[in-house]
Design a protein around this motif. Structure first.
Motif, PDB file in Angstrom:
ATOM      1  N   LYS A 233       0.820  -1.208   0.000  1.00  0.00           N
ATOM      2  CA  LYS A 233       0.000   0.000   0.000  1.00  0.00           C
ATOM      3  C   LYS A 233       0.859   1.265   0.000  1.00  0.00           C
ATOM      4  N   VAL A 234       1.953   1.268   0.746  1.00  0.00           N
ATOM      5  CA  VAL A 234       2.854   2.424   0.737  1.00  0.00           C
ATOM      6  C   VAL A 234       3.385   2.651  -0.676  1.00  0.00           C
ATOM      7  N   GLY A 235       3.800   1.580  -1.334  1.00  0.00           N
ATOM      8  CA  GLY A 235       4.306   1.701  -2.701  1.00  0.00           C
ATOM      9  C   GLY A 235       3.253   2.210  -3.673  1.00  0.00           C
ATOM     10  N   GLU A 236       2.039   1.676  -3.570  1.00  0.00           N
ATOM     11  CA  GLU A 236       0.952   2.122  -4.443  1.00  0.00           C
ATOM     12  C   GLU A 236       0.653   3.600  -4.227  1.00  0.00           C
ATOM     13  N   GLU A 237       0.574   3.984  -2.972  1.00  0.00           N
ATOM     14  CA  GLU A 237       0.252   5.382  -2.677  1.00  0.00           C
ATOM     15  C   GLU A 237       1.379   6.319  -3.110  1.00  0.00           C
ATOM     16  N   ALA A 238       2.621   5.887  -2.976  1.00  0.00           N
ATOM     17  CA  ALA A 238       3.744   6.715  -3.428  1.00  0.00           C
ATOM     18  C   ALA A 238       3.659   6.951  -4.934  1.00  0.00           C
TER      19      ALA A 238
ATOM     20  N   VAL B 295       1.012   9.476  -5.656  1.00  0.00           N
ATOM     21  CA  VAL B 295       1.487  10.841  -5.375  1.00  0.00           C
ATOM     22  C   VAL B 295       2.242  11.370  -6.589  1.00  0.00           C
ATOM     23  N   LEU B 296       3.121  10.554  -7.146  1.00  0.00           N
ATOM     24  CA  LEU B 296       3.890  10.988  -8.318  1.00  0.00           C
ATOM     25  C   LEU B 296       2.975  11.322  -9.489  1.00  0.00           C
ATOM     26  N   LEU B 297       2.000  10.476  -9.747  1.00  0.00           N
ATOM     27  CA  LEU B 297       1.079  10.715 -10.861  1.00  0.00           C
ATOM     28  C   LEU B 297       0.260  11.980 -10.633  1.00  0.00           C
ATOM     29  N   ALA B 298      -0.196  12.172  -9.420  1.00  0.00           N
ATOM     30  CA  ALA B 298      -0.974  13.378  -9.108  1.00  0.00           C
ATOM     31  C   ALA B 298      -0.125  14.628  -9.295  1.00  0.00           C
ATOM     32  N   ALA B 299       1.119  14.565  -8.866  1.00  0.00           N
ATOM     33  CA  ALA B 299       2.012  15.720  -8.982  1.00  0.00           C
ATOM     34  C   ALA B 299       2.323  16.048 -10.436  1.00  0.00           C
TER      35      ALA B 299
END
Length: 97
Positions: A37-42, A45-49
């Motif tokens: 989950k940490v990896g998915e959320e990270a 974050v990159l895609l959103a940015a």
């Protein structure tokens, strides 16, 4: 909500599991699930940015922060431990000659 408050809720769920709690689901599934989950959320974050707008970035950073706090709680590491490490890194540098 402050980081310390969220961490305390997570730690409380670990100490006193509540049926139906997503946090307890993560603890029950174990560290591999939490790390996934940490990896998915990270990645989110990159895609959103990269072009999904500020609100989406706020949402994804919030998700990542939550999952990082679950990881820390699973290891018995507190936000204060992270703060202490950051404090050590923020030592004034001597003037260069």
């Amino acid at each position: 909500m402050k980081i310390d408050e969220l961490y305390q809720i997570i730690a409380d769920r670990k100490a006193a599991p509540q049926e139906g709690s997503y946090t307890n689901y993560l603890f029950d599934k174990g560290e591999d699930k939490i790390l996934k989950k940490v990896g998915e959320e990270a990645m989110e974050v990159l895609l959103a940015a990269k072009g999904e707008g500020d609100q989406r970035l706020i949402e994804e950073v919030s998700d990542l922060t939550y999952h990082l706090l679950v990881l820390l709680a699973s290891r018995g590491i507190t936000p204060a431990d992270i703060g202490a490490e950051l404090e050590k890194r923020h030592q004034p540098r001597p003037p260069q000659a």
